[in-house]
Design an enzyme around this catalytic site. Structure first.
Site, short mmCIF file in Angstrom:
data_model
loop_
_atom_site.label_atom_id
_atom_site.label_comp_id
_atom_site.label_asym_id
_atom_site.label_seq_id
_atom_site.Cartn_x
_atom_site.Cartn_y
_atom_site.Cartn_z
N TYR A 6 51.20 28.05 56.52
CA TYR A 6 51.83 27.00 55.76
C TYR A 6 51.49 27.15 54.28
O TYR A 6 50.33 27.30 53.92
CB TYR A 6 51.38 25.61 56.25
CG TYR A 6 52.16 24.53 55.55
CD1 TYR A 6 53.46 24.23 55.95
CD2 TYR A 6 51.64 23.87 54.44
CE1 TYR A 6 54.21 23.29 55.28
CE2 TYR A 6 52.39 22.93 53.76
CZ TYR A 6 53.67 22.65 54.19
OH TYR A 6 54.42 21.72 53.51
N GLN A 12 56.90 18.36 59.64
CA GLN A 12 57.97 18.96 60.45
C GLN A 12 57.79 20.48 60.56
O GLN A 12 58.07 21.07 61.61
CB GLN A 12 59.36 18.58 59.91
CG GLN A 12 59.67 18.97 58.46
CD GLN A 12 59.19 17.95 57.45
OE1 GLN A 12 58.30 17.15 57.70
NE2 GLN A 12 59.78 17.99 56.26
N ASN A 51 49.28 18.71 52.13
CA ASN A 51 48.95 17.32 51.82
C ASN A 51 48.44 16.60 53.08
O ASN A 51 48.28 17.22 54.13
CB ASN A 51 50.16 16.60 51.20
CG ASN A 51 51.34 16.54 52.16
OD1 ASN A 51 51.17 16.69 53.38
ND2 ASN A 51 52.52 16.34 51.62
N SER A 105 39.75 19.92 46.72
CA SER A 105 38.79 20.95 46.33
C SER A 105 37.60 20.37 45.57
O SER A 105 37.65 19.24 45.09
CB SER A 105 39.52 21.97 45.45
OG SER A 105 38.85 23.19 45.44
N GLN A 154 38.16 23.13 38.31
CA GLN A 154 38.26 22.46 39.61
C GLN A 154 39.06 21.17 39.47
O GLN A 154 39.96 20.90 40.27
CB GLN A 154 36.84 22.13 40.11
CG GLN A 154 36.76 21.83 41.57
CD GLN A 154 37.40 22.92 42.38
OE1 GLN A 154 38.39 22.67 43.06
NE2 GLN A 154 36.90 24.13 42.33
N HIS A 159 43.00 20.80 39.58
CA HIS A 159 43.76 21.00 40.82
C HIS A 159 44.45 19.73 41.29
O HIS A 159 45.57 19.76 41.79
CB HIS A 159 42.83 21.47 41.95
CG HIS A 159 42.72 22.95 42.06
ND1 HIS A 159 43.77 23.75 42.43
CD2 HIS A 159 41.68 23.79 41.84
CE1 HIS A 159 43.38 25.01 42.45
NE2 HIS A 159 42.12 25.07 42.08
N GLU A 170 32.06 23.05 48.74
CA GLU A 170 33.02 24.13 49.01
C GLU A 170 32.68 25.35 48.12
O GLU A 170 32.52 26.45 48.62
CB GLU A 170 34.43 23.62 48.70
CG GLU A 170 35.54 24.62 48.95
CD GLU A 170 36.87 24.16 48.40
OE1 GLU A 170 36.89 23.18 47.60
OE2 GLU A 170 37.90 24.78 48.74
N HIS A 171 32.60 25.10 46.81
CA HIS A 171 32.22 26.16 45.86
C HIS A 171 30.89 25.80 45.21
O HIS A 171 30.74 24.68 44.73
CB HIS A 171 33.25 26.29 44.73
CG HIS A 171 34.66 26.49 45.20
ND1 HIS A 171 35.56 25.46 45.28
CD2 HIS A 171 35.30 27.60 45.62
CE1 HIS A 171 36.73 25.94 45.72
NE2 HIS A 171 36.60 27.23 45.94
N ASP A 179 38.74 32.67 43.39
CA ASP A 179 40.02 32.05 43.72
C ASP A 179 41.12 33.10 43.82
O ASP A 179 42.05 32.97 44.61
CB ASP A 179 40.43 31.06 42.62
CG ASP A 179 39.59 29.79 42.65
OD1 ASP A 179 38.92 29.55 43.66
OD2 ASP A 179 39.62 29.05 41.65
N GLU A 212 24.68 22.74 92.67
CA GLU A 212 25.78 22.08 91.97
C GLU A 212 26.81 21.51 92.94
O GLU A 212 27.83 20.97 92.51
CB GLU A 212 26.43 23.06 90.98
CG GLU A 212 25.45 23.48 89.88
CD GLU A 212 26.10 24.20 88.71
OE1 GLU A 212 27.27 24.62 88.85
OE2 GLU A 212 25.44 24.35 87.67
N HIS A 220 31.92 28.38 95.74
CA HIS A 220 31.27 29.30 94.82
C HIS A 220 30.25 30.14 95.60
O HIS A 220 30.19 31.37 95.44
CB HIS A 220 30.54 28.53 93.70
CG HIS A 220 31.43 28.04 92.60
ND1 HIS A 220 32.42 27.12 92.79
CD2 HIS A 220 31.46 28.35 91.28
CE1 HIS A 220 33.02 26.88 91.63
NE2 HIS A 220 32.46 27.63 90.70
#
Lengths: 432, 432
Positions: B130, B192, B215, B238, B260, B263, B328-329, B362, B416, B421
């Site tokens: 995506y 969708q 999003n 981010s 950063q 973004h 994250e960074h 990046d 068990e 088994h």
């Protein structure tokens, strides 16, 4: 009664139906309940745990009874036989040996151009292991979940399992937990246990990865808390697909199918064979072995709803149908199992030859028995040490190395409309 | 204006607030919408895709316009500059080289005791990627998601991205997709698109793993279809955390924080330093660089809400706070970054030294820029080749090998309560 299918289209439709057997509209309604339980645990902590344990498990606990005590853990060793303890220890040694192989290792690469790149692997700080109660309170589940966490180097392994009658826990489960290196055990189950592991309560620490099987409420809770913590997978009911040829022993094949069916009325047991005669013999032998089966009602239900014997033209077609189903367990009870292997694309675990019943892998061969179900083998794998580890990328550029790529970075940053990305490089370039 | 915090408790509370910035009650309501979209796509296929594309993206497509045509793909090359194409190709080469390292390999081990064990790695059959539209239509996103799939050996890589005005797509995105080996592109976005990739429509094939940012609707859709398909992660906005000492250049640090913040109004930019003077200089320099910033309004919003400069006693404390945040960074703009590394436990990517701004990673250093956000670095890692592969466990026992462990398996199976088994092993033992 195992049904025999010989027509390809029908076989495909039947495999599809079996694969989708847990897709159920009612799940949406159960999710509302689970969401409520999780929110209550977040708001009320231990109080919510005691409330739901009383409501769902019928056990009234005091707060200090949530954590399993040292004396209870010691006592468990007195309640298991020497043979069982030995078997648990054998399983532990073999499972640990397998999981110690190819554990990811950190690496750093010093490039010739003043660039250092690498990956640094570290274990998670705390892992949570869910162990179901009742019908599925299995010591093997404990070993298969705790050992990879231990091998990963996780310093704190927290286990939750619901109390049975009189607040007791299965002693074999408690012994397995201690043998495998679980650091603390809490007497709580269901969605409330998953919520406690994800968010923490005054008694139970929050963890960063939750693994282990459970009923639909546990599975829904794991899906809901995923993102706050990591999870292993969303496990559905178990399944086996046996590909057998005319040299297979129908008595053994039948036992293997029943070993799957006896788990759960939703378990699936599928035989695919080019030998119509073998199919008939297996059907008869399944009936035969069911006659005196101690779990007959449950097992019969699974066989009736999700048991099928499919007769095909060739082993190639058998492999093709198996790939479409993507079974959790695949047994190749054929003369040349390694020859068929290249045609198998999706399967959680593959058992090769006549002397490798699934039970070997369930207990002690070494590979993990937590496997992708319901077609998830198309994209997922056995539970592994990696689930309890994560890595950080490492990047170091020298001023000269940055200089070399600065132009390209600025062009890309401009194309993406991110001026400060470009600036962060341009300003350093000017400095040189 | 970047706020300066010098008090430890306040710093902790502030980091906690920033980490939790996307936990939002409204998500539950959005989930109902997303569930509806997914069900519509499952029921109506392409028709639902066209409907939602008209509703959400304001673009009226004919069914045959869903798939991006060959001539459109060719034309994209005419619309990007030579410099941009070269930069995309440089990034591709470096990202591919990094991802080719330590790709998991199948292995088989022949034990001395007639036991064969192994793991067989295979790529997924189809992967879905995506790529967001609008503000975040980045060619780098395409490279970072498609290249690991390609390196994994995925034969079919399907990409979905929403159409912009006049149904157009970003040409740099189309070029990056072709350079990276995407096999087909569809002009559809939002929940969708995720539904189409998970369940398939007459035009769009279903895939087995879906990766890529999006999003809140895309993220919720990925969470809902997880289990039907694999997903990479649930990405949030981010964030960067910079640990800097007195030798760091405040102009560079400020540019990195802004890189950063630019973004997303939800992006977070955190400085931790033992040097109160540096903190003040960085605050001033952020204001300075913001004055003429082309994305000033958005960037200022992020800095105001989720920007902070924390002054601490030592680098050790800085590392401790960083671990609690699990960024994250993480940039280590300090004199001896490798010395602090052992104290860093959780971070998606670590940028060492003064000449390694995050922008290098990046775009083109090689490691993946798809990283765990919102504290997920406690348990999760960068997107990797492994996400597009899975493994099957391999187990083969000889009759003699089975004989040796049969007793232990039977004991465990009896404990068990799983008689078949035990039978599946006992029957084979008798056969010997």
């Amino acid at each position: 009664m195992l049904r025999i299918i010989t027509e390809r289209t029908e076989a495909r439709a039947e495999l599809r139906r079996i694969c989708d057997r847990t897709h159920d509209e009612r799940v949406v309604h159960k999710e509302a309940t689970v969401r409520e339980v999780i929110q209550a645990v977040q708001r009320q902590g231990d109080r919510a745990l005691l409330h739901y344990t009383s409501e769902f498990d019928g056990q009234t606990l005091k707060p200090e009874e949530l954590r399993v005590s040292g004396s209870e853990l010691d006592a468990a060793y007195q309640q298991v036989s020497k043979e069982l303890l030995d078997a648990i220890r054998l399983a532990k040694v073999q499972v640990e040996a397998f999981h110690r192989q190819r554990v990811p290792k950190s690496w750093v690469q010093f490039g010739e151009n003043e660039v250092v790149l690498g990956k640094r692997y570290t274990p998670v700080d705390r892992a949570g292991l869910y162990v179901p109660g009742g019908r599925a309170a299995y010591p093997s589940t404990v070993l298969m979940n705790a050992i990879p966490a231990k091998v990963a180097g996780v310093p704190r392994i927290v286990m939750c399992t619901p109390p049975g009658p009189d607040k007791t826990l299965n002693p074999a489960v408690l012994v397995a937990a201690q043998e495998a290196g679980v650091t603390e055990i809490y007497r709580v189950g269901g969605a409330q246990a998953i919520a406690a592991l994800a968010y923490g309560t005054p008694t139970i620490p929050n963890v960063h990865v939750i693994t282990g099987p459970g009923n639909i409420y546990v599975t829904l809770a794991k899906k809901l808390v995923y993102g706050t913590v990591g999870i292993d997978s969303l496990a559905g009911p178990s399944e086996v697909l046996v590909i057998a040829d005319s040299q297979a022993n129908p008595v053994h094949v039948a036992a293997d199918l029943l070993a799957q069916a006896e788990h759960d009325p939703l378990a699936a047991a599928i035989l695919i064979t080019p030998d119509g005669n073998l199919a008939k013999q297996v059907v008869a032998e399944v009936e035969n072995q069911l006659a005196e089966h101690p779990r007959r009602t449950l097992t019969e239900k699974a066989i009736a709803h999700y048991g099928v014997a499919i007769v095909v033209e060739s082993l190639e077609v058998a492999a093709e149908l198996s790939n479409e189903f993507a079974p959790e367990h695949l047994e190749l009870e054929i003369a040349e199992p390694w020859d068929l292997l290249p045609q198998i694309r999706h399967a959680g675990a593959i058992f090769l030859g006549n002397s490798t019943p699934e039970a070997v892998g369930d207990y002690l061969a070494g590979p993990n028995h937590t496997l992708p179900t319901s077609g998830a083998a198309r994209y997922a794998s056995a539970l592994s040490v990696e689930v309890f580890m994560k890595h950080s990328s490492l990047i170091q550029y020298s001023p000269k190395a940055l200089q070399k790529v600065a132009g390209a970075i600025e062009v890309l940053a401009q194309a993406e409309g991110l001026p400060s990305h470009a600036e962060s490089v341009r300003l350093r370039r000017e400095n040189l």
